[in-house]
Every structure is written in structure tokens, then in C-alpha cells.
Design a protein around this motif. Structure first.
Motif, PDB file in Angstrom:
ATOM      1  N   THR A  83       0.815  -1.220   0.000  1.00  0.00           N
ATOM      2  CA  THR A  83       0.000   0.000   0.000  1.00  0.00           C
ATOM      3  C   THR A  83       0.846   1.266   0.000  1.00  0.00           C
ATOM      4  N   ALA A  84       2.116   1.131   0.352  1.00  0.00           N
ATOM      5  CA  ALA A  84       3.047   2.268   0.325  1.00  0.00           C
ATOM      6  C   ALA A  84       4.447   1.723   0.084  1.00  0.00           C
ATOM      7  N   PHE A  85       5.274   2.520  -0.606  1.00  0.00           N
ATOM      8  CA  PHE A  85       6.662   2.108  -0.872  1.00  0.00           C
ATOM      9  C   PHE A  85       7.542   3.350  -0.839  1.00  0.00           C
ATOM     10  N   THR A  86       8.599   3.288  -0.038  1.00  0.00           N
ATOM     11  CA  THR A  86       9.484   4.444   0.153  1.00  0.00           C
ATOM     12  C   THR A  86      10.937   3.998   0.172  1.00  0.00           C
ATOM     13  N   TYR A  87      11.782   4.792  -0.468  1.00  0.00           N
ATOM     14  CA  TYR A  87      13.218   4.561  -0.491  1.00  0.00           C
ATOM     15  C   TYR A  87      13.906   5.394   0.589  1.00  0.00           C
ATOM     16  N   ARG A  99      -0.798  -4.807   2.532  1.00  0.00           N
ATOM     17  CA  ARG A  99      -2.208  -4.964   2.850  1.00  0.00           C
ATOM     18  C   ARG A  99      -2.368  -6.026   3.935  1.00  0.00           C
ATOM     19  N   GLU A 100      -3.373  -5.837   4.787  1.00  0.00           N
ATOM     20  CA  GLU A 100      -3.568  -6.746   5.910  1.00  0.00           C
ATOM     21  C   GLU A 100      -4.802  -7.630   5.755  1.00  0.00           C
ATOM     22  N   VAL A 102      -5.497  -9.861   3.005  1.00  0.00           N
ATOM     23  CA  VAL A 102      -5.323 -10.721   1.839  1.00  0.00           C
ATOM     24  C   VAL A 102      -4.916 -12.123   2.276  1.00  0.00           C
ATOM     25  N   VAL A 103      -5.529 -13.126   1.654  1.00  0.00           N
ATOM     26  CA  VAL A 103      -5.110 -14.512   1.857  1.00  0.00           C
ATOM     27  C   VAL A 103      -4.935 -15.160   0.490  1.00  0.00           C
ATOM     28  N   PHE A 104      -4.076 -16.160   0.451  1.00  0.00           N
ATOM     29  CA  PHE A 104      -3.882 -16.923  -0.776  1.00  0.00           C
ATOM     30  C   PHE A 104      -5.026 -17.917  -0.946  1.00  0.00           C
ATOM     31  N   SER A 105      -5.127 -18.499  -2.137  1.00  0.00           N
ATOM     32  CA  SER A 105      -6.253 -19.395  -2.419  1.00  0.00           C
ATOM     33  C   SER A 105      -6.197 -20.691  -1.620  1.00  0.00           C
ATOM     34  N   ASP A 106      -5.059 -20.971  -0.953  1.00  0.00           N
ATOM     35  CA  ASP A 106      -4.985 -22.124  -0.050  1.00  0.00           C
ATOM     36  C   ASP A 106      -5.184 -21.715   1.399  1.00  0.00           C
ATOM     37  N   ASP A 107      -5.670 -20.479   1.608  1.00  0.00           N
ATOM     38  CA  ASP A 107      -5.963 -19.905   2.932  1.00  0.00           C
ATOM     39  C   ASP A 107      -4.715 -19.529   3.731  1.00  0.00           C
ATOM     40  N   THR A 108      -3.542 -19.603   3.130  1.00  0.00           N
ATOM     41  CA  THR A 108      -2.341 -19.091   3.780  1.00  0.00           C
ATOM     42  C   THR A 108      -2.399 -17.570   3.783  1.00  0.00           C
ATOM     43  N   PRO A 109      -2.100 -16.914   4.900  1.00  0.00           N
ATOM     44  CA  PRO A 109      -2.176 -15.443   4.926  1.00  0.00           C
ATOM     45  C   PRO A 109      -1.041 -14.789   4.148  1.00  0.00           C
ATOM     46  N   PHE A 110      -1.360 -13.666   3.543  1.00  0.00           N
ATOM     47  CA  PHE A 110      -0.324 -12.833   2.927  1.00  0.00           C
ATOM     48  C   PHE A 110       0.206 -11.876   3.981  1.00  0.00           C
ATOM     49  N   ASP A 111       1.528 -11.938   4.207  1.00  0.00           N
ATOM     50  CA  ASP A 111       2.145 -11.075   5.199  1.00  0.00           C
ATOM     51  C   ASP A 111       3.623 -10.905   4.856  1.00  0.00           C
ATOM     52  N   ALA A 112       4.376 -10.339   5.776  1.00  0.00           N
ATOM     53  CA  ALA A 112       5.793 -10.077   5.524  1.00  0.00           C
ATOM     54  C   ALA A 112       6.559 -11.360   5.244  1.00  0.00           C
TER      55      ALA A 112
END
Length: 507
Positions: A83-87, A99-100, A102-112
Motif C-alpha cells: 500500500t506504500a513504498f518508500t526509499y 495490505r492486511e 489478503v489470503v492466498f487461495s490455499d488460505d495461507t495469509p499474505f504477510d511479511a
């Protein structure tokens, strides 16, 4: 030798056999506005973003994988899963806020942690993302939804890479299981319907439930059908089997008369990559005079008008005309001069010419290679044509093993993407690993510079490549796109085919 009549005949003979469906054609596409059927010029050889190669197959990836960033139609970079990107000040640290929801289609969470797994997989892969990924020395997890990419040096193409193959996020569980090649698991707008799909024939994607940006993807289903042959692809459009295709210039008149929408955008360059510049396999290519002779041998104006029907501009350059590397004057560097070409060959010790194998990918290049072979034959260079039917089953390895080959190459914004694709010693399309002192220096200086200073270094690099004849480009063509009246398509700069976000029902 001017080949206006001969080239036109070859182009027509090689491109259009538009008399109906081929045997075994699939049923007509559902004309409902909630369905989109695309004819693609490549097949989905792998679903693993770490192994995917640049080109039209990006549409397969976009269906199932969301990127960290995304490109607008004019190639501007904007937020997506990040959602944001800074150098930081010296451009060696890029911080991404994620984003907080979002999950993948196998229900694994998208995170760092998912970002870490994907970047590490791209670093280990052999696809288009690998060069950009190699500049990332570490991915630091700041918190669950913040990561920091530490770079060994500034990378002017990093943001663009994060909007495509480097940024496509796959499930870390699937990465660990090693199954991504055959079964895509992403968080994208669609999921692959394996039951309705047939390898090399059609790939059906259903809208993902609860996708966070569903309004950007208005179709309930998307189907992508691979056709390597242009004639078969046009037949599919003409008979209602598909609604969109990447076409050729000699299709334009017939497409317009049939009521299809014709759109163009400056895009690819076509010509020869003379990658054995060190002469390790073919000693002749190690002499710059030989490579320059190839450039003088080509009547670019005749080829543009006859083969490309004027859709493009003659070019000695391999960068995008809208990029910071472009130099108008360089296109005057090699006027058609077969006598000068023969003089250069004689000076290099080849007064009677020599033989050279030139690989090419069938489909795009099939009609053009004989034309180029005839021009080179006129200066005493006998071309052994080495056709490659697709990149699977060793086809890619066969192609890049040739001392020279011909392909249709996209041009990019920023220009650094082209550097990573074709100029670094480890680039996929520089498989002989050639470089020289000037290129080495400039590839160190360009990332460290900004603004006008960086643009000047890009132009110095481009000038050096043209003078040293690393390539023998013919034209930067206008990419031609044909679509049915059922859909509307927004053209996209610096990408071979428009992203799926730029398709919508006509209504």
C-alpha cells in the motif's frame, strides 16, 4: 537490393490464411459480457513466477497472482499489495507496507513472511525476475505487514520488477512444497479452473471470491487460449472463439473491414542479437567490423514498408523510444550500404564471407528470418536457419545456445529493465555472458545517478552498444492489437500485451 515486392509477398504468404476454423477448433466463446476470452501467442509452460519468462504469458500470471506494485497504462508505478513504498536517501533500502486483508487461495495469509519467501524464490529462479532479485541482499521483516528490501546498489528497475514477475506473490506453502510449476496458488483476482482447462488448448479462470479489488476485474470468467500461429489466432477471432489477440500489421485492413477494433502502441524491436561478441563459438562475431557489416547489410526502410506495412520506425536501438536511453540520431548510424558491409568483412579477414547459424522462435520470426538471410547472403554471409518451436522441452536452451538469434523483444520503461534482460553478464538473453569495460562501468554508474545525469549515462550506454554493434535491430514496431466489439481494451505502454485490468465489457 530492394525487396519491396518480394517482402510483401513473403509477409502475406506467412501471415494470413483466413478462410475459417482449423480442424479440431474449440467451440465458439460465450458472448456474454461477463466472460472474456483472449487469444495468447504463448503457452503457460510453468505457473511458477520464479521460472516465468518475459512476454505475453504475463496475462496467465496476472490472472492468479497479485503483484506487490502495479503499472498504470502509461507505465507509472503505483501501490497494490504493497500500500506504500518508500526509499531511503541513497536508494539502497526500499520499505514496503503491506495490505492486511489478503489470503492466498490455499488460505495461507499474505504477510511479511510471504514476501520473504517469494523474493528468496525469485533469487533462486531462472526466470525474468531473477536479475532484479539478485540485487536484493536481504529482506528484513520490520513487523507482520512491513518489509525492507536491502539492495547491494541502487536498482532503477526494481519498482517495475515488483509490478511484474518479481512482485507476483505466490503462497509460501506452495513454494515450500515445490508444486507451483504445475498448480498456481496465488491471491490474484482469479483462480485456475483445472477441470475446465486443457493444457496447451485453453485455461479457464474463475473470479476469486472476496477479492479485495474486484471492481478492477469485471469479468466473472477469463479464458486464455494459446495460439503460436498468427493465422490460427486470427481465424479464432474471426469465428468468435476469442475476443482479443496480438496481431500483425498485414491483418489491419481485413480486421477493420470485418468490424474489429484495431489499436496500436509503440512496442517491440525486432532484429538480431549477436550474443557471441567474444567469438567463443563463431570467431567472426568477435570482430566489431563483422557485427557492423550485419547492420549495414539490412535495408531497414524497405523491410519497414513491405514487411511491417509501415507500422513502426526503422531503428538501430533496442530501447523504448519513450525511455531516457533513446537517441534519435543513432537511427542514422547504419544506412543501407551492402558495399560498405562487404568492405568491413574483407577488412576483418572474411572477403568470401562465412556461415552462421541463427536461431529463431517460430511464429513471430518465421517470415522475417528468410528476408534477413537474403540480405546477409548478398554480402556473403550464409545463414543456417535454426527454427525453435516453443520454449518447452529444451527449446529455450537450444535458442540461447546459438551465437546469434532472432526474437521479438519488448522495450521497457524504465530502460534499466532492458539492461537486466539483455545486457548484464548473467542476463537470460546474454547467455554467452559477454561484456566490455565500457558497459561494466556504465552499469555501475547508472544506478548511482539520478535525473539528467542518469539519463546522460543511459544515452552513453545506448550509443556505445550501437557503435559496437551488440545487436542488429531492424525496426521498433507498432504493436497491433485486434478485439471484438464486445469488449474495450485500454492500451498499455511498455508491455507486450495489456494487463488484465485494462479489459472491460464494451457496455
Amino acid at each position: 537490393m530492394r525487396l519491396a515486392t518480394k517482402l510483401g509477398a513473403l509477409a502475406v504468404a506467412g501471415a494470413l490464411l483466413l478462410t475459417g476454423c482449423s480442424p479440431g477448433a474449440t467451440p465458439e466463446a460465450d458472448p456474454a459480457a461477463t466472460s472474456l476470452v483472449i487469444g495468447n501467442n504463448g503457452d503457460a509452460i510453468t505457473w511458477d513466477p520464479a521460472e516465468m519468462k518475459e512476454g505475453a504469458i504475463i496475462q496467465y500470471a496476472e490472472a492468479v497472482y497479485d503483484p506487490l506494485l502495479r503499472k498504470t497504462a502509461d507505465a507509472t508505478i503505483e501501490a497494490n499489495l504493497a500500500t506504500a513504498f518508500t526509499y531511503n536517501d541513497d536508494l539502497t533500502e526500499l520499505t514496503l507496507e503491506l495490505r492486511e486483508d489478503v489470503v492466498f487461495s490455499d488460505d495461507t495469509p499474505f504477510d511479511a513472511d510471504a514476501v520473504v519467501a517469494n523474493i528468496e524464490a525469485r533469487r533462486a529462479g531462472a526466470g525474468s525476475a531473477s536479475e532484479a532479485a539478485k540485487t536484493i541482499t536481504e529482506v528484513v521483516v520490520i513487523d507482520d505487514y512491513t518489509v525492507q528490501l536491502n539492495l547491494e546498489a541502487p536498482n532503477p528497475g526494481l519498482l517495475s520488477a515488483l509490478a511484474t514477475y518479481l512482485g507476483f506473490m505466490a503462497s509460501p506453502a506452495a513454494i515450500e512444497a515445490g508444486t507451483l510449476g504445475s498448480e498456481p496458488v496465488g491471491s490474484g483476482p482469479y483462480t485456475l479452473n483445472a477441470g475446465e482447462s486443457e493444457s496447451a488448448v485453453r485455461y479457464v479462470f474463475d473470479a476469486a471470491p472476496d477479492y479485495w479489488n474486484a471492481e478492477a476485474y469485471p469479468f466473472d470468467t477469463i479464458e486464455i487460449r494459446p495460439y503460436e500461429d498468427f493465422s490460427a489466432r486470427y481465424n479464432a477471432l474471426a469465428t468468435g472463439q476469442i475476443q482479443f489477440m496480438y496481431g500483425t500489421s498485414d491483418m489491419v485492413a481485413q480486421a477493420e473491414s470485418a468490424g474489429f477494433t484495431v489499436q496500436t502502441v509503440p512496442g517491440e524491436w525486432q532484429g538480431i542479437i549477436m550474443q557471441d561478441r567474444g567469438g567463443s563459438v563463431l570467431p567472426a562475431l568477435g570482430d566489431v567490423r563483422v557485427r557492423q557489416a550485419f547492420n549495414y547489410a539490412l535495408d531497414r526502410e524497405a523491410i519497414l514498408e513491405s514487411y511491417y506495412s509501415g507500422f513502426g520506425q526503422v531503428s538501430t536501438q533496442t530501447f523504448n523510444p519513450a525511455s531516457e536511453a533513446w537517441v534519435d540520431e543513432l537511427n542514422e548510424a547504419y544506412p543501407y550500404d551492402p558495399e560498405r558491409a562487404r568492405e568491413l568483412l574483407a577488412e576483418a579477414g572474411y572477403p568470401d564471407g562465412f556461415s552462421i547459424p541463427i536461431g529463431y522462435s517460430e511464429g513471430f520470426m518465421s517470415p522475417l528470418v528468410p528476408i534477413v538471410a537474403q540480405y546477409l547472403g548478398d554480402i556473403g554471409v550464409e545463414v543456417e536457419q535454426v527454427p525453435i518451436n516453443g520454449f518447452s522441452d529444451g527449446g529455450l536452451e537450444t535458442l540461447i545456445a546459438q551465437p546469434a538469434f532472432m526474437l521479438s523483444f519488448s522495450t521497457n520503461i524504465p530502460a534499466w529493465t532492458d539492461v537486466l534482460n539483455k545486457l548484464t553478464p548473467t542476463a537470460l538473453w546474454n547467455s554467452f555472458g559477454y561484456t566490455d569495460d565500457t558497459v561494466t562501468r556504465l552499469l555501475e554508474e547508472i544506478p548511482a545517478a539520478t535525473g539528467d545525469a542518469q539519463a546522460q549515462l543511459y544515452r552513453e550506454l545506448n550509443t556505445h552498444l550501437v557503435e559496437e554493434a551488440w545487436f542488429a535491430p531492424i525496426v521498433t514496431q507498432q504493436n497491433v492489437y485486434l478485439s471484438s466489439e464486445e469488449i474495450s481494451v485500454t492500451m498499455q505502454q511498455a508491455q507486450l500485451v495489456p494487463s488484465l485490468r485494462f479489459f472491460a465489457p464494451a457496455s
